[in-house]
Design a protein around this motif. Structure first.
Motif, PDB file in Angstrom:
ATOM      1  N   GLU A   8       1.008  -1.258  -0.013  1.00 49.22           N
ATOM      2  CA  GLU A   8      -0.019  -0.104  -0.050  1.00 49.22           C
ATOM      3  C   GLU A   8       0.740   1.105   0.064  1.00 49.22           C
ATOM      4  O   GLU A   8       0.633   2.163  -0.638  1.00 49.22           O
ATOM      5  CB  GLU A   8      -0.849  -0.062   1.423  1.00 49.22           C
ATOM      6  N   LEU A   9       1.804   1.259   0.800  1.00 47.16           N
ATOM      7  CA  LEU A   9       2.954   2.311   0.800  1.00 47.16           C
ATOM      8  C   LEU A   9       3.504   2.436  -0.612  1.00 47.16           C
ATOM      9  O   LEU A   9       3.400   3.772  -1.162  1.00 47.16           O
ATOM     10  CB  LEU A   9       3.989   2.158   1.836  1.00 47.16           C
ATOM     11  N   ASN A  10       3.892   1.548  -1.051  1.00 49.24           N
ATOM     12  CA  ASN A  10       4.416   1.661  -2.684  1.00 49.24           C
ATOM     13  C   ASN A  10       3.319   2.336  -3.616  1.00 49.24           C
ATOM     14  O   ASN A  10       3.462   3.002  -4.590  1.00 49.24           O
ATOM     15  CB  ASN A  10       5.006   0.403  -3.177  1.00 49.24           C
ATOM     16  N   ALA A  11       2.101   1.698  -3.388  1.00 47.32           N
ATOM     17  CA  ALA A  11       1.233   2.157  -4.444  1.00 47.32           C
ATOM     18  C   ALA A  11       1.000   3.770  -4.258  1.00 47.32           C
ATOM     19  O   ALA A  11       0.630   4.476  -5.183  1.00 47.32           O
ATOM     20  CB  ALA A  11      -0.059   1.369  -4.127  1.00 47.32           C
ATOM     21  N   ARG A  12       0.922   4.049  -2.936  1.00 47.74           N
ATOM     22  CA  ARG A  12       0.578   5.472  -2.662  1.00 47.74           C
ATOM     23  C   ARG A  12       1.760   6.413  -2.749  1.00 47.74           C
ATOM     24  O   ARG A  12       1.592   7.482  -3.378  1.00 47.74           O
ATOM     25  CB  ARG A  12       0.040   5.682  -1.497  1.00 47.74           C
ATOM     26  N   ARG A 109       3.621  10.929   4.959  1.00 48.92           N
ATOM     27  CA  ARG A 109       2.442  11.968   4.605  1.00 48.92           C
ATOM     28  C   ARG A 109       2.588  12.213   3.247  1.00 48.92           C
ATOM     29  O   ARG A 109       1.741  13.056   2.511  1.00 48.92           O
ATOM     30  CB  ARG A 109       2.570  13.050   5.812  1.00 48.92           C
ATOM     31  N   GLY A 110       3.873  11.975   2.707  1.00 47.83           N
ATOM     32  CA  GLY A 110       4.119  12.401   1.263  1.00 47.83           C
ATOM     33  C   GLY A 110       5.343  12.153   0.657  1.00 47.83           C
ATOM     34  O   GLY A 110       6.319  12.065   1.516  1.00 47.83           O
ATOM     35  N   THR A 111       5.596  12.040  -0.616  1.00 48.92           N
ATOM     36  CA  THR A 111       6.825  12.005  -1.211  1.00 48.92           C
ATOM     37  C   THR A 111       6.951  13.007  -2.432  1.00 48.92           C
ATOM     38  O   THR A 111       5.806  12.988  -3.153  1.00 48.92           O
ATOM     39  CB  THR A 111       7.112  10.629  -1.756  1.00 48.92           C
ATOM     40  N   ALA A 112       8.035  13.343  -2.940  1.00 42.37           N
ATOM     41  CA  ALA A 112       8.344  14.213  -4.145  1.00 42.37           C
ATOM     42  C   ALA A 112       9.506  14.284  -4.636  1.00 42.37           C
ATOM     43  O   ALA A 112      10.679  13.823  -4.162  1.00 42.37           O
ATOM     44  CB  ALA A 112       7.760  15.699  -3.695  1.00 42.37           C
ATOM     45  N   ALA A 113       9.384  14.175  -6.302  1.00 40.75           N
ATOM     46  CA  ALA A 113      10.575  14.137  -6.943  1.00 40.75           C
ATOM     47  C   ALA A 113      10.825  15.633  -7.315  1.00 40.75           C
ATOM     48  O   ALA A 113       9.987  16.587  -7.675  1.00 40.75           O
ATOM     49  CB  ALA A 113      10.537  13.443  -8.275  1.00 40.75           C
ATOM     50  N   LEU A 114      11.935  16.309  -6.650  1.00 41.01           N
ATOM     51  CA  LEU A 114      12.134  17.811  -6.772  1.00 41.01           C
ATOM     52  C   LEU A 114      13.048  18.196  -8.082  1.00 41.01           C
ATOM     53  O   LEU A 114      13.521  17.233  -8.501  1.00 41.01           O
ATOM     54  CB  LEU A 114      13.032  18.295  -5.310  1.00 41.01           C
ATOM     55  N   GLU A 115      12.739  19.389  -8.353  1.00 44.38           N
ATOM     56  CA  GLU A 115      13.193  19.958  -9.487  1.00 44.38           C
ATOM     57  C   GLU A 115      14.731  19.805  -9.946  1.00 44.38           C
ATOM     58  O   GLU A 115      15.022  19.431 -10.934  1.00 44.38           O
ATOM     59  CB  GLU A 115      12.802  21.313  -9.924  1.00 44.38           C
ATOM     60  N   ASP A 116      15.548  19.795  -8.518  1.00 40.78           N
ATOM     61  CA  ASP A 116      17.044  19.731  -8.859  1.00 40.78           C
ATOM     62  C   ASP A 116      17.339  18.183  -8.781  1.00 40.78           C
ATOM     63  O   ASP A 116      18.546  17.878  -8.610  1.00 40.78           O
ATOM     64  CB  ASP A 116      17.789  20.368  -7.553  1.00 40.78           C
TER      65      ASP A 116
END
Ligand code: TA6
Length: 307
Positions: A8-12, A109-116
């Motif tokens: 579930e963690l990977n899916a989200r 709570r969240g993950t993100a790929a940053l611009e750099d």
């Protein structure tokens, strides 16, 4: 953590070429960050960064070979999150050293790929009846980790209740060094410190900090960055900070290391802690609705002969 929870963690939250989740040592769930800049790992228990290694370089964070990975047990190394107090509880010795959040399960709570090209992972923890039984206040914590050319860790603490509270804390970073007796830590010259291995006497730092015995010092009222000069590994580890008025330098040396069951007998020679903190009189008062962020950035500079 059960497989379906990992799935579930990977899916989200998984992001290709950035972050994924798996059961790590002891079955504890970990986030693994691999991007063009670096490798990083974060245990969801304690929101505990356990690895940071810029691509093509040596590991930066130290973890004991004897570390215990089990529910409720703080991992020996990496960056333990110490909150809502630093060190022993101010009045109650039955309460755990360094607070309780480093041994509790946090949520993603969240993950993100940053611009750099860096990767950001956000983890959270709020009060519940178990935490209120230890510390009777309502709070929300969010730890944001950014793994890229540098490692950035920010702990945002918010008072979500109706009573004012005082909270100390630290990002208790353990760093790999080539030989602890050969390093020099710059940035604390002239600062007053409490020497915890000399009866808590207050002293003044003269020049760089060097390590030749058990060292446990709380430098108060300092907002400066520090740099660990390591001639053996041919690098400087630069530790900068925001929202921190204390810096702690710790090495257990031989005897104390041997008394710690999760610390290898001679590992003390390969590590040093430089912790960004709000300890002792630097603890922070939060009125209802108020918040405070404690933040550190770790950068590696290769010395000329190693560049
Ligand atoms: O930050 C230094 C220190 O307060 C030392 O006194 C030593 O206790 C160290 O933290 C490790 O604490 P821990 O509870 O993780 O064993």
């Amino acid at each position: 953590m059960p497989t379906d929870k990992i799935q579930e963690l990977n899916a989200r939250f998984a992001i290709a070429d950035h972050v994924s989740f798996a059961a790590g040592p002891g079955g504890l769930p970990i986030a693994t960050v691999r991007n063009g800049h670096a490798l990083g790992t974060i245990s969801l228990q304690g929101a505990h960064v356990t690895a940071f290694q810029p691509r093509g370089q040596d590991p930066v964070l130290w973890v004991s070979n004897q570390a215990v990975y089990a529910p409720g047990k703080a991992i020996r190394g990496g960056i333990p999150v110490c909150w809502p107090w630093f060190g022993p509880h101010p009045t109650d010795p039955t309460k755990p050293d360094h607070g309780f959040v480093r041994a509790r399960p946090w949520t993603v709570r969240g993950t993100a790929a940053l611009e750099d090209g860096a990767t950001e992972v956000q983890l959270g923890l709020a009060d519940d009846e178990d935490t209120r039984a230890i510390w009777p206040y309502a709070f929300d914590l969010q730890l944001t980790v950014s793994v890229g050319p540098t490692l950035q860790v920010a702990l945002l603490a918010r008072n979500t209740g109706s009573e004012t509270f005082v909270c100390g804390g630290a990002l208790h970073s353990y760093f790999v060094v080539g030989d602890v007796t050969s390093i020099a830590i710059d940035g604390l010259d002239g600062c007053e410190y409490v020497d915890k291995v000399d009866g808590g006497l207050t002293k003044v730092q003269e020049g760089a900090v060097t390590i030749s015995a058990e060292t446990d010092r709380v430098y108060e009222e300092t907002t400066t960055s520090c740099a660990i000069g390591d001639p053996v590994m041919g690098r400087r580890i630069v530790v900068t900070k925001e929202g921190s008025r204390s810096t702690v330098v710790w090495n257990p040396w031989r005897d104390k290391a041997r008394r710690l069951t999760d610390f290898g007998a001679d590992e003390y020679t390969q590590m040093v802690c430089v912790e960004v903190a709000n300890a002792l009189d630097d603890a922070v008062t939060l009125v209802p609705g108020d918040e405070h962020q404690l933040e550190t950035t770790v950068a590696v500079e290769l010395l000329e002969h190693n560049a």
